[in-house]
Design a protein around this motif. Structure first.
Motif, PDB file in Angstrom:
ATOM      1  N   MET A 154       0.847  -1.167   0.000  1.00  0.00           N
ATOM      2  CA  MET A 154       0.000   0.000   0.000  1.00  0.00           C
ATOM      3  C   MET A 154       0.902   1.243   0.000  1.00  0.00           C
ATOM      4  N   THR A 155       0.553   2.203  -0.799  1.00  0.00           N
ATOM      5  CA  THR A 155       1.322   3.448  -0.840  1.00  0.00           C
ATOM      6  C   THR A 155       0.812   4.426   0.218  1.00  0.00           C
ATOM      7  N   GLN A 156       1.622   5.436   0.492  1.00  0.00           N
ATOM      8  CA  GLN A 156       1.174   6.488   1.419  1.00  0.00           C
ATOM      9  C   GLN A 156      -0.092   7.146   0.896  1.00  0.00           C
ATOM     10  N   LYS A 157      -0.145   7.369  -0.406  1.00  0.00           N
ATOM     11  CA  LYS A 157      -1.326   8.011  -0.995  1.00  0.00           C
ATOM     12  C   LYS A 157      -2.567   7.157  -0.787  1.00  0.00           C
ATOM     13  N   GLU A 158      -2.455   5.853  -1.008  1.00  0.00           N
ATOM     14  CA  GLU A 158      -3.598   4.959  -0.818  1.00  0.00           C
ATOM     15  C   GLU A 158      -4.066   4.962   0.635  1.00  0.00           C
ATOM     16  N   LEU A 159      -3.118   4.929   1.574  1.00  0.00           N
ATOM     17  CA  LEU A 159      -3.486   4.967   2.988  1.00  0.00           C
ATOM     18  C   LEU A 159      -4.138   6.296   3.332  1.00  0.00           C
ATOM     19  N   ALA A 160      -3.558   7.384   2.862  1.00  0.00           N
ATOM     20  CA  ALA A 160      -4.126   8.702   3.131  1.00  0.00           C
ATOM     21  C   ALA A 160      -5.572   8.779   2.667  1.00  0.00           C
ATOM     22  N   LEU A 161      -5.827   8.336   1.454  1.00  0.00           N
ATOM     23  CA  LEU A 161      -7.184   8.380   0.926  1.00  0.00           C
ATOM     24  C   LEU A 161      -8.116   7.451   1.706  1.00  0.00           C
ATOM     25  N   ALA A 162      -7.601   6.308   2.143  1.00  0.00           N
ATOM     26  CA  ALA A 162      -8.422   5.350   2.898  1.00  0.00           C
ATOM     27  C   ALA A 162      -8.852   5.900   4.255  1.00  0.00           C
ATOM     28  N   ILE A 163      -8.022   6.780   4.839  1.00  0.00           N
ATOM     29  CA  ILE A 163      -8.372   7.345   6.149  1.00  0.00           C
ATOM     30  C   ILE A 163      -8.874   8.781   6.029  1.00  0.00           C
ATOM     31  N   ASP A 164      -9.158   9.198   4.792  1.00  0.00           N
ATOM     32  CA  ASP A 164      -9.758  10.504   4.520  1.00  0.00           C
ATOM     33  C   ASP A 164      -8.862  11.679   4.920  1.00  0.00           C
ATOM     34  N   VAL A 204      -5.054   7.662  15.493  1.00  0.00           N
ATOM     35  CA  VAL A 204      -6.196   6.783  15.767  1.00  0.00           C
ATOM     36  C   VAL A 204      -6.753   6.216  14.463  1.00  0.00           C
ATOM     37  N   LYS A 205      -6.878   7.048  13.431  1.00  0.00           N
ATOM     38  CA  LYS A 205      -7.390   6.564  12.145  1.00  0.00           C
ATOM     39  C   LYS A 205      -6.480   5.489  11.553  1.00  0.00           C
ATOM     40  N   VAL A 206      -5.168   5.703  11.622  1.00  0.00           N
ATOM     41  CA  VAL A 206      -4.218   4.727  11.091  1.00  0.00           C
ATOM     42  C   VAL A 206      -4.284   3.433  11.903  1.00  0.00           C
ATOM     43  N   ALA A 207      -4.319   3.554  13.221  1.00  0.00           N
ATOM     44  CA  ALA A 207      -4.414   2.374  14.088  1.00  0.00           C
ATOM     45  C   ALA A 207      -5.693   1.595  13.791  1.00  0.00           C
ATOM     46  N   ASP A 208      -6.800   2.298  13.674  1.00  0.00           N
ATOM     47  CA  ASP A 208      -8.069   1.640  13.366  1.00  0.00           C
ATOM     48  C   ASP A 208      -8.016   0.950  12.005  1.00  0.00           C
ATOM     49  N   PHE A 209      -7.425   1.609  11.027  1.00  0.00           N
ATOM     50  CA  PHE A 209      -7.337   1.038   9.689  1.00  0.00           C
ATOM     51  C   PHE A 209      -6.581  -0.290   9.710  1.00  0.00           C
ATOM     52  N   PHE A 210      -5.467  -0.333  10.445  1.00  0.00           N
ATOM     53  CA  PHE A 210      -4.644  -1.538  10.488  1.00  0.00           C
ATOM     54  C   PHE A 210      -5.043  -2.506  11.599  1.00  0.00           C
ATOM     55  N   GLY A 211      -5.999  -2.100  12.429  1.00  0.00           N
ATOM     56  CA  GLY A 211      -6.445  -2.987  13.496  1.00  0.00           C
ATOM     57  C   GLY A 211      -5.435  -3.173  14.606  1.00  0.00           C
ATOM     58  N   VAL A 212      -4.693  -2.103  14.899  1.00  0.00           N
ATOM     59  CA  VAL A 212      -3.703  -2.141  15.974  1.00  0.00           C
ATOM     60  C   VAL A 212      -3.971  -0.983  16.934  1.00  0.00           C
ATOM     61  N   TYR A 263       1.033   0.525  19.728  1.00  0.00           N
ATOM     62  CA  TYR A 263       1.750  -0.339  18.792  1.00  0.00           C
ATOM     63  C   TYR A 263       2.385   0.496  17.679  1.00  0.00           C
ATOM     64  N   LEU A 264       1.637   1.447  17.134  1.00  0.00           N
ATOM     65  CA  LEU A 264       2.182   2.311  16.081  1.00  0.00           C
ATOM     66  C   LEU A 264       3.369   3.125  16.574  1.00  0.00           C
ATOM     67  N   LEU A 265       3.310   3.540  17.826  1.00  0.00           N
ATOM     68  CA  LEU A 265       4.366   4.376  18.395  1.00  0.00           C
ATOM     69  C   LEU A 265       5.543   3.569  18.926  1.00  0.00           C
ATOM     70  N   GLY A 266       5.453   2.242  18.823  1.00  0.00           N
ATOM     71  CA  GLY A 266       6.548   1.394  19.278  1.00  0.00           C
ATOM     72  C   GLY A 266       6.627   1.239  20.783  1.00  0.00           C
ATOM     73  N   ARG A 267       5.527   1.543  21.459  1.00  0.00           N
ATOM     74  CA  ARG A 267       5.506   1.457  22.924  1.00  0.00           C
ATOM     75  C   ARG A 267       5.160   0.062  23.412  1.00  0.00           C
TER      76      ARG A 267
END
Length: 65
Positions: A1-11, A33-41, A45-49
């Motif tokens: 997935m490209t950054q553009k595709e992810l950006a569009l997917a999360i509006d 939160v939108k990115v975490a929700d999109f990937f189900g994490v 987790y995204l922040l490496g904590r």
């Protein structure tokens, strides 16, 4: 997935999202939160904590690394 595709997917505008990914702009909590929700994490987790995340039913999954 490209950054553009992810950006569009999360509006989010692709140019704005690119700014977040290149550290040009601070990432708002709402975008994390939108990115975490999109990937189900979790945002932790995204922040490496944590190496743990949750599945779609909210059950804890531990990364076996």
């Amino acid at each position: 997935m490209t950054q553009k595709e992810l950006a569009l997917a999360i509006d989010v505008r692709p140019q704005t999202f690119n700014g977040y990914m290149t550290s040009y702009r601070d990432v708002p909590v709402e975008i994390l939160v939108k990115v975490a929700d999109f990937f189900g994490v979790t945002t932790d987790y995204l922040l490496g904590r944590t190496d743990s995340t949750v599945d779609k039913d909210g059950k804890l999954i531990v990364d076996p690394r």
